[in-house]
Every structure is written in structure tokens, then in C-alpha cells.
Motif scaffolding. Structure first.
Motif, PDB file in Angstrom:
ATOM      1  N   THR A  18     -17.795  67.014  63.636  1.00 50.64           N
ATOM      2  CA  THR A  18     -19.065  66.555  64.196  1.00 50.64           C
ATOM      3  C   THR A  18     -20.199  67.053  63.317  1.00 50.64           C
ATOM      4  N   PHE A  19     -21.267  66.292  63.299  1.00 52.47           N
ATOM      5  CA  PHE A  19     -22.457  66.670  62.544  1.00 52.47           C
ATOM      6  C   PHE A  19     -23.675  66.334  63.380  1.00 52.47           C
ATOM      7  N   SER A  20     -24.578  67.280  63.492  1.00 58.69           N
ATOM      8  CA  SER A  20     -25.848  67.025  64.160  1.00 58.69           C
ATOM      9  C   SER A  20     -26.958  67.560  63.281  1.00 58.69           C
ATOM     10  N   CYS A  21     -28.119  66.930  63.396  1.00 64.44           N
ATOM     11  CA  CYS A  21     -29.226  67.307  62.527  1.00 64.44           C
ATOM     12  C   CYS A  21     -30.533  66.945  63.204  1.00 64.44           C
ATOM     13  N   SER A  22     -31.555  67.742  62.974  1.00 64.86           N
ATOM     14  CA  SER A  22     -32.870  67.430  63.519  1.00 64.86           C
ATOM     15  C   SER A  22     -33.403  66.110  62.984  1.00 64.86           C
ATOM     16  N   ASN A  23     -32.942  65.728  61.799  1.00 65.30           N
ATOM     17  CA  ASN A  23     -33.317  64.446  61.218  1.00 65.30           C
ATOM     18  C   ASN A  23     -32.389  63.374  61.783  1.00 65.30           C
ATOM     19  N   ASP A  24     -32.875  62.614  62.743  1.00 67.68           N
ATOM     20  CA  ASP A  24     -32.043  61.618  63.416  1.00 67.68           C
ATOM     21  C   ASP A  24     -31.558  60.535  62.464  1.00 67.68           C
ATOM     22  N   LEU A  25     -32.330  60.228  61.420  1.00 68.47           N
ATOM     23  CA  LEU A  25     -31.919  59.205  60.464  1.00 68.47           C
ATOM     24  C   LEU A  25     -30.600  59.585  59.811  1.00 68.47           C
ATOM     25  N   PHE A  26     -30.449  60.870  59.462  1.00 71.13           N
ATOM     26  CA  PHE A  26     -29.212  61.311  58.839  1.00 71.13           C
ATOM     27  C   PHE A  26     -28.016  61.100  59.776  1.00 71.13           C
ATOM     28  N   CYS A  27     -28.204  61.366  61.055  1.00 71.02           N
ATOM     29  CA  CYS A  27     -27.129  61.170  62.029  1.00 71.02           C
ATOM     30  C   CYS A  27     -26.775  59.693  62.157  1.00 71.02           C
ATOM     31  N   ARG A  28     -27.778  58.830  62.100  1.00 75.69           N
ATOM     32  CA  ARG A  28     -27.532  57.381  62.198  1.00 75.69           C
ATOM     33  C   ARG A  28     -26.820  56.873  60.948  1.00 75.69           C
ATOM     34  N   ILE A  29     -27.180  57.410  59.788  1.00 82.77           N
ATOM     35  CA  ILE A  29     -26.497  57.030  58.545  1.00 82.77           C
ATOM     36  C   ILE A  29     -25.025  57.403  58.623  1.00 82.77           C
ATOM     37  N   GLU A  30     -24.752  58.630  59.060  1.00 86.31           N
ATOM     38  CA  GLU A  30     -23.365  59.080  59.168  1.00 86.31           C
ATOM     39  C   GLU A  30     -22.589  58.196  60.137  1.00 86.31           C
ATOM     40  N   LYS A  31     -23.221  57.795  61.221  1.00 87.92           N
ATOM     41  CA  LYS A  31     -22.552  57.001  62.245  1.00 87.92           C
ATOM     42  C   LYS A  31     -22.116  55.643  61.710  1.00 87.92           C
ATOM     43  N   ILE A  32     -22.999  54.946  60.978  1.00 90.80           N
ATOM     44  CA  ILE A  32     -22.609  53.620  60.485  1.00 90.80           C
ATOM     45  C   ILE A  32     -21.569  53.737  59.381  1.00 90.80           C
ATOM     46  N   TRP A  33     -21.620  54.842  58.600  1.00 88.77           N
ATOM     47  CA  TRP A  33     -20.560  55.018  57.596  1.00 88.77           C
ATOM     48  C   TRP A  33     -19.204  55.228  58.274  1.00 88.77           C
ATOM     49  N   ARG A  34     -19.168  56.052  59.303  1.00 88.06           N
ATOM     50  CA  ARG A  34     -17.895  56.292  60.005  1.00 88.06           C
ATOM     51  C   ARG A  34     -17.301  54.986  60.513  1.00 88.06           C
ATOM     52  N   GLN A  35     -18.142  54.136  61.093  1.00 84.45           N
ATOM     53  CA  GLN A  35     -17.635  52.873  61.611  1.00 84.45           C
ATOM     54  C   GLN A  35     -17.080  52.008  60.489  1.00 84.45           C
ATOM     55  N   SER A  36     -17.766  51.957  59.377  1.00 85.09           N
ATOM     56  CA  SER A  36     -17.300  51.159  58.251  1.00 85.09           C
ATOM     57  C   SER A  36     -15.982  51.693  57.708  1.00 85.09           C
ATOM     58  N   GLN A  37     -15.852  53.009  57.636  1.00 78.22           N
ATOM     59  CA  GLN A  37     -14.605  53.586  57.143  1.00 78.22           C
ATOM     60  C   GLN A  37     -13.440  53.229  58.059  1.00 78.22           C
TER      61      GLN A  37
END
Length: 891
Positions: free
Chosen positions: A464-483
Motif C-alpha cells: 500500500t502507498f499513501s501520500c499527502s499528494n493525492d495526485l500521486f495516489c491517483r497515478i499509482e491507482k491507474i497504473w495498478r489497474q493497467s498492470q
């Protein structure tokens, strides 16, 4: 802030630096028992020396393993296969079985207990299980069979799915029944009308056998030889599916990758028509053993799946269903017999990697009836899988048509109804890529009657990854789905719709991010085996896709997978045996790569067509540019160095000192040539579009280091206004390279953008997966750009492995925080348990907390200030350094 972080924060409030050793928990048993990286019941192995692993919740000083053919023996602390006895040591990962030779086709049960630092023994672990495969060639009594009307030497346009059946008797009480089976391309097995297992797209893709037509394909400029072929089989416990008396077993065969045909007007050379081999072992309570095997006595028919093709869809005609087909007692007088088929050259090998399953089920988030009478459903995000109908009312003659919407034309997905009533159905032998679906051909449809099922290889998220920068969390989320959308049949593909092929370049570039997010040890153990097997044994060439398909374009960065993937795997899992098996293939590939070297020591175009012309699609450097690509030969030279450097490191790990010295010297020569040829002292640059990233990652002469750093900073922050300027290959290295060269603030800026080109721009366009191109052209489901995102975990959270003690035996936590960070937390499951790193920045103050698993130790680098860490990240003087053992910490 997580609960774990809040708890540590309360501790931090009372002290500036605290390390808490977690309680051992007297008597607690080891957990998460694994055999060859596999966990669960349906584990199949065909090695006499499987490796066993477990997780401890206290410090281990010794262990004892029991292995037996009867689970009941373990309850008494007894064994008929192996008792390791009390064995001193802390190792709990990849402990090799050293017991008696195991019989083929048998169940083996095992358990383990440990002793803690105080000499107290734990409870025995809950027993785990594996099934042994065929250790001897003579163990297989079954034969390969297939449909009599499908001739491998005849036309190749038959895309129907044949189906086969066999009736047999169970004439006593069964102790155990196991089915060992392989169906090519893919199979669905049923007993007495019930599907066996919950797998799809099995067995996994491999280089099954030779394809003679490859030799006469004018597009392929190289010999199609591979090092070895192999074919995977699976095992299922079917004891509870059988009953006394008459039973029926059925096999339905799909084309899969074995009989593809073509995609995008490219011919994919087939292996042949489908075939299967099945051997069911029946063990009776009275000690008798019987076998039900595939042979010419099996009956055949054309199944209701009248069309199935991996790239072009599936059509089911219910009018062709044969009542009673799946159960005993069918009148078979009108049926013909199956025929013996040529066995694949690939050795039958146990499938020791994960299979595909339905991993997620989505209900429509919106549903509407269109003007033409069809229905449109939106399932909220892009997935690979299918639409499943559940109890839909149909009328005889209806044809349900499903158009799955993506950036490429929809494959066929049709169901032809044979009678009035309710239908529950979904495809079996292909997947579709979609977020929305348009359904037509039936009178009424309710949103409660449809779901979207995401089907992909069963690799579980374990981080799991969490960050105060919500954009980074959203980027990680769409990459996970694509993978996930791109993981099927035991390989990772470039895109799940247009090509569906296991490109080695995409695979090695994305691999660090995949390792950091998913439980993929068994997956990569299989796929790295495919890469080794696909290597040309004469030249050392590794193809652009593995298992090999000649329509895969690429270049040296693709074949480099043979070096990169084993090294990444070793660092993550500490698997020395896998590394040993890859050393010679690495050396052979570097030797092949040496043939690309030109007079000035750099690496230039090499692959040509049979007529001698340069073959562009096999000479690629980088790909998918933000603006333009760097010089191909510059990228070739970088990867020549990269592979030689990795090979040198592997030689050193394995004790090959001469090899380590030789390949290190080779890497130095290549790097020197790179620096001599590509550096322009006037511009103080190696070039645009990632060229300076490649140079800094390799290492530039000290007297030009600051100039190149300054050039890269100005290039990115001024010329491109804080945006990426690279293709997907350089993207793997850009953020880490910036961070390690005093420019982590630049890395942050590049990832924090929302206009073109950036991940944020994709999100602004509504992306739920990552794309192939920064401008959104072509595929919008490519995970390859994810490789560089390990920066989140390695630089913000600071989590790194140590090649000297790999597999997280020694954990390094060395963040390079930026002032804007706020908080970042990364948690991942290591081979020894859960690792947590939490980094919080408040002004110039950095607070670090986390958890170190038992069986490991860690070095924690706490930045003295954000400025010190950013500007001098490689200088130990920028950090306070703490050596810690397992437990929780706050600094």
C-alpha cells in the motif's frame, strides 16, 4: 494517516528517537507457509527439492520442518518423508527440502515450528500442502488427442471449439482422485456437469513446440530457434466431484495462443489445432489405483462455441448443445472418436505459477436504454474480462450481441439463444477490454442481470502507498489497474486488446514497479523461465517478446530482459538458484550484443532483413516519446553497458571473480565510449529526450558532472517547463536519476503536473489506466510507463534492498524528501513479513517511523534536513544513520 502511523506518532511525541522491539508472543506459530513461492491448496511441483518458506512473528533461532504423505501423521509429530530435526539458524525463506524422494502424483503435507531468542519453541504451524507432479517420463500413461476434423496440415480457418467426453466407473470408496491435465491452447474441464477448478486461460503461455512455417516467413530476419520448448500441465483434486458408479468427464478446448491466426493484419504463426492430455488417478480406500486417461476411446463433437479467437472474440450457439453431454448415460452411438495428435516438443512441466481467475466483479454505475433499443452500461473503470449475464430473459432465435467499447474495434461477443427462458452466460476463451458495453438483440434487460468480471492472473496486491499528494495516489491507482489488465496466462502483455503479446522490453521496464506492488514471485519465476527458453542457443539473441512471437517489435532494450529481470528478482526475493540458472544466458546475450559494437566502441544498428536492409522494428531504441526520441544507437550503447554491468554484479554474487572482473571491464569500456562519442562540450549535454538521464545513470566523468546536472535541470525546468521529455525506456530511470543527482525537487515537479505531457493530464482526460503515448494516441492501456514510479517508494518512502543481503534480509530506508511532501507511507510484504516506512516532512523537519519484520535488520537514514537530503543525497553526512533490528521505530 494510518492507524499504525497514529500510534507511532503518539510515541514520537514523548521522545526524539525511540526503537521498540515488538513482543515475541510466546508460543505463536509460523504462518503463510509456501512451497516454491506458492500458497494455498492447489500447489503442483515437479522438483524433488522444493523450497519452503514461512513468516515468523518472533525472532527465530532454529526451526524444525516435518513433511509427510498423510496429514494425520503431522498431528502426531511424525513423518514418512522428512524430519529436518532442530536446525539452528534464522532463515525462513527458500529452505530446501532434503528428505526422501517423493512419489509422483501424491499429496505432501508439511508444517514447521521455530525456537525464539529465549529458546522457547513455538506451536506447530497449520499444515500446508502440495501435490507432486510427474517425476518420470513413464509416469504419463495418457495420450495427446484432438478432433478428427482438425488437420494441422489443412486449412487454418476453423475457429470452433471441439469438446470431448469419457464415461467411467468408480467401483468403491475413493480415498483421493487427482486429475493431471493440459489442454492447448486453453481448456475447461468438467466432471458430471460441474467445472473443475476456477481457472481461466490455462495453461499459461509458453513456447510449446516448433512452428515450421516460421522458417519461410519473409518478414522475420532471424532464425526462429529457441533454447527449449515446454508445455505446462495442472493438477486438480476432484475427489468430491466423483460419485460411486457411473461418472462422466468432459474437456472443452479453446484456441488461445496455440491457434491464433492474426491480429491487425499481422499473421501469427499457429502451432496447430487444439489438443489435450489428461490423466486422472483414482486411489481407493482399499489401496487400489486406477487411471482414466485420454486416448482414442474418447468421444468428440463440435461444441456450441462455434467461433473463438483470442483477438477476434467468441460466439456461442446454444442450438448446438447436446443434452446430457456432461453426465453419464448419454447415447454415444452417433458420436465419432477423438484421434491421436502429435505431442508438443515442449516437455510437460508442472504449472508452478499463478493462473487466471475472476478477480473482481463490477456492477454498472450507470445504465441506459438507447434510441435503437439497445442498452449501454458503464462499469466505472477500464478492465480486461467480459460481461456476464445472470438470468436474462430470452426468446428462441434471439442473438445477444455485446459491443465492448475501447479505443480499438470490439471483438465479437455473441450468444445465440435456442429456446425461451433464462440464460446465464459469459465467454470462456478470450477477454475483452472495456469500461462501457452496448448490449443488443434481446427484448428486455435489467441492470441487475449484468456484471462485468475482471479476469487476470491471480497476483494479489501486497503493498500500500499513501501520500499527502493525492495526485500521486491517483497515478499509482491507474497504473495498478493497467498492470492487472495486462496479466494473463502467466505473462505480462504490452496491451490487453491490440496485441496481447508478452513484450520483453515492456516487461523488464515495468518489473520494478510490479515487484513493489504485487505478490509476483511465482509469476516471474515462470516468466523468466520463458525468457531463458526463448533465447537463441546459437547466437544468444533474446527476442522482443517471450514466449516468442516474431511480430513483436523492439531492440536491445527488449532482449536486455534476460539480464534485468533476474537481477531485479534476486534483489526482491534473494533467490540465488534462479540467478545461477540465468548467468550463462546473461553472458550469451552480452556476447550477442557485442556483435552490435562498431569501431568507436559504441553500439549501432545491427538487425537486417534477409535482403540486407536495416530492419527498423528490430532496432528500436526508446519508444513512445513525449516529443522526440533520443538517438537509437545511444540507447543501444546504454543497454549494452547496463547488461554488462548487471552480468558483472551477478558474477560477483555467484563467486565468479574472473567473470566479475571481465564484465566490469567491458562495462567500463562501453561507458567510456558512450562518454567520448555522445557528449558535446559546447552544449554540455549528451542530447535531449532522456540522453542526459542515460548518461548520469551510467556515470559521467567527474569534471563534467555538475555541467550535465545543470543542463538536465534547465532542459526539464525551462525548456519543457517542468514536464517529462522522454519515452518509456528513459522514463524508467528519470526520477531516480534526478533524485540521486540533487534534483529530487525536479522529479517531484515532473510528476506533479496536470497538463500535457504528464500522468496528471491523462487523469484530467478521465483515464482509469495508463496509456501507451503521452498524447493519448494508440493504446490507452499500457503499463510500461509505470517503471519509473518506484520513485514513490524508493525516494519518498526511502525503501531499498541491499544486493549484498537481498530479499530484504538487510533493509535500507534512505528517503530523499522534498519540502512539499507532507507525509508518505509505503507498506509491503517482504519474504520475512510486513515492512512499513513512513516519512513526514514539516518545514525542514523530517520524522521517520515504521516497522521492520522479524528475520531482518535495517539501516535507517534520517535526513538532517530536507535541503541536505535533496542537494547531497549520496553523502552520508546528510543523514543520521541508525542500525536497527526487527520491531517498530520512530526517529
Amino acid at each position: 494517516m494510518t492507524t499504525f502511523t497514529k500510534r507511532l506518532a503518539s510515541i514520537a511525541a514523548t521522545a526524539a528517537g525511540i526503537f521498540l522491539l515488538a513482543s515475541c508472543g510466546n508460543g505463536n506459530a509460523p504462518s503463510e507457509l509456501r512451497c516454491e513461492y506458492q500458497e494455498g491448496y492447489d500447489i503442483l511441483i515437479d522438483t524433488q527439492s522444493p523450497r519452503l518458506s514461512w513468516i515468523n512473528n518472533c525472532q527465530q533461532t532454529a526451526y524444525q520442518i516435518l513433511v509427510a504423505t498423510d496429514k494425520a501423521l503431522l498431528k502426531e509429530g511424525e513423518t514418512d518423508l522428512w524430519d529436518s530435526g532442530r536446525t539452528e539458524g534464522s532463515e525462513s525463506h527458500l529452505v530446501k527440502y532434503s528428505g526422501n524422494l517423493m512419489p509422483s502424483m501424491e499429496d505432501c503435507w508439511w508444517t514447521v515450528r521455530i525456537w525464539d531468542a529465549e529458546g522457547k519453541a513455538s506451536r506447530w504451524a497449520e499444515p500446508a500442502h502440495w501435490t507432486t507432479g510427474m517425476f518420470n517420463d513413464t509416469d504419463w500413461q495418457a495420450e495427446w488427442i484432438g478432433a478428427s476434423w482438425q488437420d494441422d496440415n489443412g486449412p487454418v480457418d476453423d475457429n470452433a471449439a471441439p469438446i470431448f467426453r469419457k464415461e467411467f466407473k468408480v467401483d468403491g470408496e475413493l480415498a483421493c482422485a487427482k486429475a493431471f491435465v493440459c489442454g492447448l491452447g486453453w481448456f475447461e474441464m468438467a466432471i458430471n456437469g460441474d467445472k473443475v477448478g476456477d481457472d481461466f486461460f490455462a495453461p499459461g503461455l509458453t513456447d510449446y513446440t516448433a512452428r515450421p512455417k516460421l522458417l519461410v516467413n519473409p518478414r522475420i530476419p532471424l532464425d526462429p530457434a529457441v533454447t527449449s520448448y515446454r508445455t505446462l500441465y495442472l493438477a486438480y483434486d476432484v475427489t468430491d466431484m466423483l460419485r460411486k458408479g457411473d461418472n462422466a468427464v468432459s474437456m472443452l478446448l479453446g484456441n488461445g495462443y496455440f491457434h491464433e491466426g492474426c491480429f491487425n493484419n499481422y499473421t501469427i504463426e499457429n502451432y496447430g489445432y487444439p489438443r489435450f492430455i489428461l490423466q486422472m488417478k483414482l486411489e481407493y480406500a482399499d489401496g487400489r489405483t486406477e487411471y482414466v486417461c485420454s486416448d482414442e476411446s474418447w468421444k468428440e463433437a463440435r461444441s456450441p462455441i462455434v467461433f473463438n479467437n483470442l483477438h477476434r472474440g467468441e460466439v456461442y450457439d446454444a442450438n448446438l448443445e447436446i443434452p446430457g453431454w456432461y453426465t453419464a448415460g448419454l447415447d454415444e452411438s452417433s458420436l465419432t472418436n477423438a484421434v491421436i495428435k502429435e505431442a508438443p516438443q515442449g516437455k510437460l512441466t508442472a504449472n508452478m505459477g499463478p493462473t487466471d481467475k475472476v478477480m473482481e466483479t463490477l456492477k454498472p454505475v450507470s445504465f441506459e436504454k438507447l434510441e435503437d433499443g439497445s442498452w449501454k452500461a458503464d462499469f466505472g473503470k477500464v478492465i480486461s474480462g467480459w460481461v456476464r449475464f445472470e438470468g436474462v430473459n430470452v426468446s428462441k432465435g434471439d442473438t445477444i450481441k455485446v459491443k465492448l467499447l475501447s479505443e480499438y474495434p470490439s471483438d465479437r461477443c455473441e450468444y445465440i439463444c435456442a429456446a425461451d427462458g433464462k440464460v446465464t452466460t459469459n465467454p470462456k476463451f478470450t477477454w475483452f477490454v472495456f469500461r462501457e458495453a452496448v448490449i443488443s438483440g434481446i427484448g428486455e434487460l435489467d441492470p441487475s442481470q449484468i456484471v462485468a468480471q475482471a479476469v487476470n492472473t491471480n497476483v494479489k496486491p501486497n503493498a500500500t502507498f499513501s501520500c499527502s499528494n493525492d495526485l500521486f495516489c491517483r497515478i499509482e491507482k491507474i497504473w495498478r489497474q493497467s498492470q492487472l489488465d495486462n496479466m494473463h496466462a502467466g505473462v505480462a502483455t504490452d496491451c490487453p486488446h491490440r496485441e496481447r503479446l508478452p513484450y520483453t522490453g515492456d516487461g523488464q521496464i515495468a518489473m520494478p514497479m510490479v515487484l513493489a506492488n504485487f505478490d509476483v514471485a511465482a509469476f516471474y519465476n515462470k516468466w523468466i523461465g520463458d525468457v531463458k527458453a526463448s533465447q537463441n542457443p546459437e547466437t544468444g539473441y533474446v527476442p522482443n517478446g517471450s514466449p516468442w512471437e516474431p511480430c513483436c517489435g523492439g531492440g536491445p532494450a527488449w532482449g536486455a530482459a534476460i539480464c534485468v529481470m533476474p537481477w531485479e528478482f534476486y534483489n526482491r526475493y534473494g533467490d540465488r538458484e534462479l540467478l545461477e540458472s540465468c548467468l550463462q544466458p546473461m553472458k550469451d546475450f552480452v556476447a550477442y550484443y557485442d556483435t552490435w559494437t562498431i569501431e568507436d566502441g559504441t553500439t549501432a544498428f545491427h538487425m537486417t532483413t534477409p535482403s540486407g536492409a536495416q530492419f527498423y522494428w528490430y532496432n528500436l531504441g526508446d519508444w513512445s516519446p513525449a516529443y522526440q526520441l533520443p538517438k537509437d544507437e545511444l540507447v543501444h550503447t546504454f543497454f549494452h553497458w547496463y547488461c554488462a554491468d548487471i552480468t558483472s554484479k551477478v558474477c560477483k554474487v555467484l563467486g565468479d571473480e574472473d567473470g566479475a572482473e571481465s564484465y566490469s571491464a567491458k562495462a567500463d569500456r562501453i561507458r567510456d565510449a558512450f562518454n567520448n562519442v555522445y557528449y558535446d562540450p559546447q552544449t554540455k549535454s549528451y542530447g535531449d529526450f532522456g540522453s542526459n538521464v542515460y548518461a548520469l545513470y551510467m556515470g559521467v566523468p567527474a569534471d563534467r558532472l555538475e555541467d550535465v546536472r545543470n543542463t538536465l535541470r534547465e532542459e526539464l525546468m525551462v525548456k519543457y517547463n517542468g514536464h517529462v521529455n522522454v519515452g518509456f525506456v528513459a522514463h524508467r530511470f528519470i526520477y531516480e536519476t534526478l533524485a540521486m543527482n540533487g534534483m529530487n525537487d525536479v522529479a517531484w515537479t515532473l510528476l506533479n503536473q496536470k497538463d500535457f505531457p504528464s500522468f496528471g493530464w491523462w487523469l484530467e482526460q478521465g483515464a482509469t489506466t495508463t496509456w501507451e503515448a503521452w498524447n493519448g494516441q494508440d493504446s490507452r492501456n499500457h503499463p510500461m510507463f509505470g517503471g519509473g514510479l518506484v520513485w514513490f517508494y524508493k525516494m519518498l518512502a526511502g525503501v531499498q534492498t541491499d544486493p549484498a543481503e537481498p530479499g530484504f534480509k538487510h533493509i535500507i530506508i534512505r528517503p530523499i524528501p522534498v519540502k512539499e511532501l507532507g507525509n508518505a507511507e509505503y507498506s509491503t510484504e517482504t519474504p520475512y513479513g510486513t515492512l512499513v516506512s513512513n516519512v513526514t516532512v514539516n518545514g525542514d523537519k523530517v520524522t521517520m517511523s515504521g516497522r521492520i519484520p522479524y528475520g531482518t535488520h535495517a539501516t535507517i537514514y534520517v535526513p538532517k534536513s530536507t535541503d541536505a537530503a535533496i542537494l547531497n543525497p549520496m553523502d552520508d553526512n546528510s543523514y543520521e544513520i541508525h542500525e536497527v533490528g526487527p520491531g517498530t521505530y520512530v526517529f
